[in-house]
Write a protein that holds these residues in place. Structure first.
Motif, mmCIF file in Angstrom:
data_model
loop_
_atom_site.group_PDB
_atom_site.id
_atom_site.type_symbol
_atom_site.label_atom_id
_atom_site.label_comp_id
_atom_site.label_asym_id
_atom_site.label_seq_id
_atom_site.Cartn_x
_atom_site.Cartn_y
_atom_site.Cartn_z
ATOM 1 N N LEU A 1 39.480 45.034 42.601
ATOM 2 C CA LEU A 1 39.989 43.679 42.810
ATOM 3 C C LEU A 1 39.183 42.625 42.064
ATOM 4 C CD1 LEU A 1 40.988 43.552 46.591
ATOM 5 C CD2 LEU A 1 42.490 43.455 44.599
ATOM 6 N N GLY A 2 37.867 42.822 41.925
ATOM 7 C CA GLY A 2 37.035 41.845 41.238
ATOM 8 C C GLY A 2 37.459 41.640 39.793
ATOM 9 N N ALA A 3 37.937 42.708 39.142
ATOM 10 C CA ALA A 3 38.410 42.589 37.764
ATOM 11 C C ALA A 3 39.731 41.827 37.713
ATOM 12 C CB ALA A 3 38.565 43.978 37.150
ATOM 13 N N ARG A 4 40.668 42.235 38.567
ATOM 14 C CA ARG A 4 41.973 41.551 38.547
ATOM 15 C C ARG A 4 41.805 40.061 38.834
ATOM 16 N NH1 ARG A 4 45.055 44.581 41.921
ATOM 17 N NH2 ARG A 4 46.107 45.627 40.211
ATOM 18 N N ARG A 5 40.971 39.727 39.815
ATOM 19 C CA ARG A 5 40.821 38.319 40.176
ATOM 20 C C ARG A 5 40.098 37.525 39.095
ATOM 21 N NH1 ARG A 5 39.728 39.510 46.609
ATOM 22 N NH2 ARG A 5 41.945 39.715 47.137
ATOM 23 N N ALA A 6 39.163 38.151 38.389
ATOM 24 C CA ALA A 6 38.506 37.462 37.275
ATOM 25 C C ALA A 6 39.507 37.156 36.172
ATOM 26 C CB ALA A 6 37.360 38.314 36.738
ATOM 27 N N PHE A 7 40.371 38.109 35.879
ATOM 28 C CA PHE A 7 41.359 37.903 34.816
ATOM 29 C C PHE A 7 42.409 36.874 35.234
ATOM 30 C CE2 PHE A 7 40.412 42.595 33.746
ATOM 31 C CZ PHE A 7 39.290 42.230 33.027
ATOM 32 N N GLU A 8 42.905 36.977 36.452
ATOM 33 C CA GLU A 8 43.927 36.044 36.904
ATOM 34 C C GLU A 8 43.373 34.627 37.028
ATOM 35 O OE1 GLU A 8 46.751 39.178 39.418
ATOM 36 O OE2 GLU A 8 45.323 37.875 40.480
ATOM 37 N N ALA A 9 42.117 34.494 37.456
ATOM 38 C CA ALA A 9 41.514 33.167 37.559
ATOM 39 C C ALA A 9 41.396 32.502 36.197
ATOM 40 C CB ALA A 9 40.138 33.266 38.216
ATOM 41 N N ALA A 10 41.279 33.312 35.127
ATOM 42 C CA ALA A 10 41.231 32.764 33.769
ATOM 43 C C ALA A 10 42.625 32.497 33.214
ATOM 44 C CB ALA A 10 40.483 33.725 32.852
ATOM 45 N N GLY A 11 43.656 32.740 34.025
ATOM 46 C CA GLY A 11 45.027 32.460 33.593
ATOM 47 C C GLY A 11 45.668 33.584 32.816
ATOM 48 N N LEU A 12 45.066 34.775 32.836
ATOM 49 C CA LEU A 12 45.634 35.899 32.086
ATOM 50 C C LEU A 12 46.742 36.578 32.885
ATOM 51 C CD1 LEU A 12 42.359 37.542 30.695
ATOM 52 C CD2 LEU A 12 43.615 35.538 29.873
#
Length: 491
Positions: free
Chosen positions: A227-238
Motif C-alpha cells: 500500500l505504501g507504494a500505491r499511495r506514494a504514486f497516487e499522492a503524486a497524481g500518477l
C-alpha cells in the motif's frame, strides 16, 4: 489596586504544580497576562506598585519588576515615571478578541494533492511489535554492543565534524559500502557515485514518483501491491495500472498492452504480499520492455536478505545494461527501523536530479548513523547479523506455519514463503476480513488484511502474518489468541 479575587488568582497560578518548571518571574508575568486577556484587569487599570505586589505574593521585588518589564515589552502594560504601571488599552482589545466565541471550524480547505494525501490514509507503521505485525525485525537480537563501539570510534575519529550536515547524496564511506554490498550480494551494477542515501524506502518511492513522472502519467504496478507504494504514486497524481501477479511474479507480458506507461514498479525478489519471485525470463522481458519504450523500472528489493531456499535471484538492476532501473534498498528491516537509512542505486543520468530533489525533502541523513553503518558493513558485522537472522527467521516461519495448521486450519490456509518476514494466510471459508482484523486488533493482535492490497485482480481475502520479530512462545500465544478471536466471531 488589585481586588482580593485577582490577587488570589495570581497566587493560585504561582502555586499550580503544572507551572512549577517555570522561573518565578515568568509565572508572575503569565498570571498577570492571563488576567488581562480574560478581562479581569481592564484597560487603563493601575497595577500595584512592584514593592506592594511582591510583599503580597511573598516574592522579591526584583521578581515582580522582571515580570512587569516583560509585560511592558509585550505591550500588555504601560509604565510612566511617577504614575506607576497600568493595563494597556490595546491589551484590553486583544483580550476582547480572545474572549470572542470561536466560529465552529469546518473541514479545512486542502489542495487537491493535500486532499489525496489525507484521503489516502498515509502509511500505517506498526510501532510496537505485537503479533503478527508484518515487516518488523527482531531488534532484541541486534548486536547493540558492537554498534555502540563503532559509534564511539566514529565520534573519536570525526569529532565535531560528525555533527555537521551530510552531503545530500550521503556520506562517501556509506555509499562505498552499499555499492560493494549490493554488487557482491545482489549482483547489482553499482558505484559509490550512483548511490543516494535516504531516510527510507518510502522516501525513495516519493522521489521516484515526483522526479520521473508528471501528474496524470501511468505507472504499471503489481496487483496485489504494498500500500505504501500505491499511495506514494497516487499522492503524486500518477495513474496506477494494476498488473496481475501469479506464481512467477508480475505477468510481464501484460506490459505490452500498456504502451503509454512511463514506468513499472516491481518487488521481484520477494513480491509483496504473495512472496512470489519474478522468474528470470520475466526479468529479462521487463528490461527489454523498458528499453524499447524508454520507460523506468523501479525495483524495490525490500527484504531480499532473508531468503530461505538457496541464494536469492540476482536483482533486475544488475541485468539491465540499458540503465533504466532504479534500485531501492533499506536497512530498516535487515537491522532496525529506528536507523532510518535507505538508499537508491541510480542510473548515472539521474544522480544529480535526484540529489537536488532530495534537498527539498529533508536535506540529508544523519552523519553519525551513516558513518557507523559504514563501519558495521565494512567490518563484516552486517553480513554476520543477516546470516544469524536468516536462520532465526526461517525457524520462526516454519513454527508459524505449523501453528497455523494446528490451530487456525478451520479458517485459513498458510502459504509458506521462500523468503521475507511475513506469511500470507488465505481464508478457506467466507469471512468478513475487515471485521476479523478489527476484532484481532482489539485483542492485541496486529494483522494486515490481504484484500485491501488488491486493486483490480480478484482479491484473495485473508491475513498477512509477520513472524520475524516474535519468539516461538510468542508466536504460539498469538496464534492461540487469534483462534479464540475467530471462534468468538462464530463464523
Amino acid at each position: 489596586m488589585f481586588k482580593h479575587a485577582q490577587l488570589e488568582s495570581v497566587k493560585a497560578w504561582l502555586g499550580d504544580p503544572a507551572h512549577g518548571a517555570l522561573p518565578l518571574h515568568v509565572r508572575v508575568q503569565r498570571a498577570l497576562r492571563q488576567l488581562i486577556l480574560e478581562g479581569a484587569l481592564g484597560g487603563g487599570q493601575p497595577l500595584p506598585a512592584s514593592r506592594a505586589l511582591a510583599q503580597s505574593l511573598g516574592v522579591s521585588r526584583d521578581t515582580v519588576e522582571a515580570a512587569y518589564g516583560q509585560l511592558h515589552a509585550e505591550g500588555f502594560i504601560g509604565r510612566r515615571v511617577g504614575s506607576g504601571s497600568f493595563v494597556s488599552p490595546r491589551a484590553q482589545r486583544l483580550g476582547a478578541q480572545a474572549r470572542r466565541p470561536a466560529t465552529p471550524a469546518g473541514a479545512p480547505r486542502l489542495s487537491q494533492r493535500g486532499e489525496a494525501l489525507y484521503q489516502g490514509g498515509g502509511v500505517r507503521d506498526f510501532l510496537a511489535p505485537r503479533p503478527f505485525a508484518p515487516g518488523l525485525p527482531d531488534t532484541r537480537a541486534f548486536p547493540l554492543a558492537t554498534w555502540e563501539r563503532l559509534q564511539r570510534q566514529v565520534l573519536k575519529e570525526h569529532g565535531a565534524r560528525a555533527l555537521l550536515h551530510s552531503p545530500p547524496q550521503g556520506m562517501e564511506p556509506l555509499r562505498r559500502a552499499i555499492a560493494d554490498y549490493v554488487n557482491l550480494e545482489r549482483g547489482a551494477r553499482a558505484t559509490p557515485e550512483r548511490v543516494l542515501v535516504l531516510t527510507s524506502s518510502q522516501q525513495a518511492l516519493a522521489l521516484c514518483a515526483t522526479v520521473l513522472l508528471d501528474a496524470g502519467e501511468r505507472i504499471c504496478v503489481e496487483d496485489p501491491l504494498y500500500l505504501g507504494a500505491r499511495r506514494a504514486f497516487e499522492a503524486a497524481g500518477l495513474a496506477c495500472v494494476p498488473v496481475p501477479v501469479d506464481g512467477g511474479g508480475m505477468q510481464v507480458r501484460r506490459l505490452e498492452e500498456e504502451r503509454a506507461a512511463r514506468a513499472v514498479f516491481l518487488t521481484p525478489s520477494h513480491q509483496y504480499p504473495t512472496g512470489a519471485t519474478l522468474a528470470l525470463e520475466r526479468r529479462l522481458a521487463v528490461v527489454d520492455w523498458a528499453h524499447r519504450h524508454q520507460a523506468w523500472i523501479i525495483e524495490d528489493d525490500y527484504d531480499s536478505e532473508f531468503h530461505y531456499a538457496g541464494k536469492p535471484t540476482a536483482c533486475v538492476q544488475g541485468l539491465d545494461a540499458h540503465e533504466r532501473t532504479l534500485y531501492i534498498g533499506t536497512f530498516s528491516k535487515s537491522l532496525f527501523p529506528g536507523l532510518r537509512i535507505g538508499y537508491l542505486v541510480l542510473p548515472p543520468q539521474l544522480v544529480a536530479p535526484m540529489a537536488v530533489a532530495r534537498t527539498l525533502l529533508d536535506g540529508h541523513s544523519a552523519p553519525i548513523a551513516q558513518l557507523t553503518l559504514a563501519r558495521f558493513i565494512e567490518g563484516g558485522h552486517f553480513g554476520a547479523h543477516v546470516r544469524a537472522m536468516r536462520g532465526l527467521y526461517a525457524a520462526r516461519r516454519d513454527a508459524l506455519a505449523r501453528l497455523v495448521q494446528e490451530h487456525l486450519a478451520a479458517w485459513v490456509q498458510p502459504r509458506v514463503p521462500a523468503g521475507g518476514m511475513q506469511m500470507p494466510c488465505v481464508f478457506t471459508r467466507d469471512m468478513p476480513e475487515r471485521a476479523a482484523v478489527d476484532a484481532a486488533r482489539r485483542a492485541g493482535i496486529d494483522l494486515q488484511g490481504l484484500s485491501a492490497l488488491y486493486a483490480a485482480a480478484p482479491a484473495e481475502a485473508g491475513f498477512l502474518m509477520g513472524f520475524a520479530a516474535y519468539a516461538p512462545q510468542e508466536l504460539e500465544a498469538g496464534v492461540k489468541a487469534l483462534a479464540g478471536v475467530l471462534r468468538r466471531m462464530r463464523i
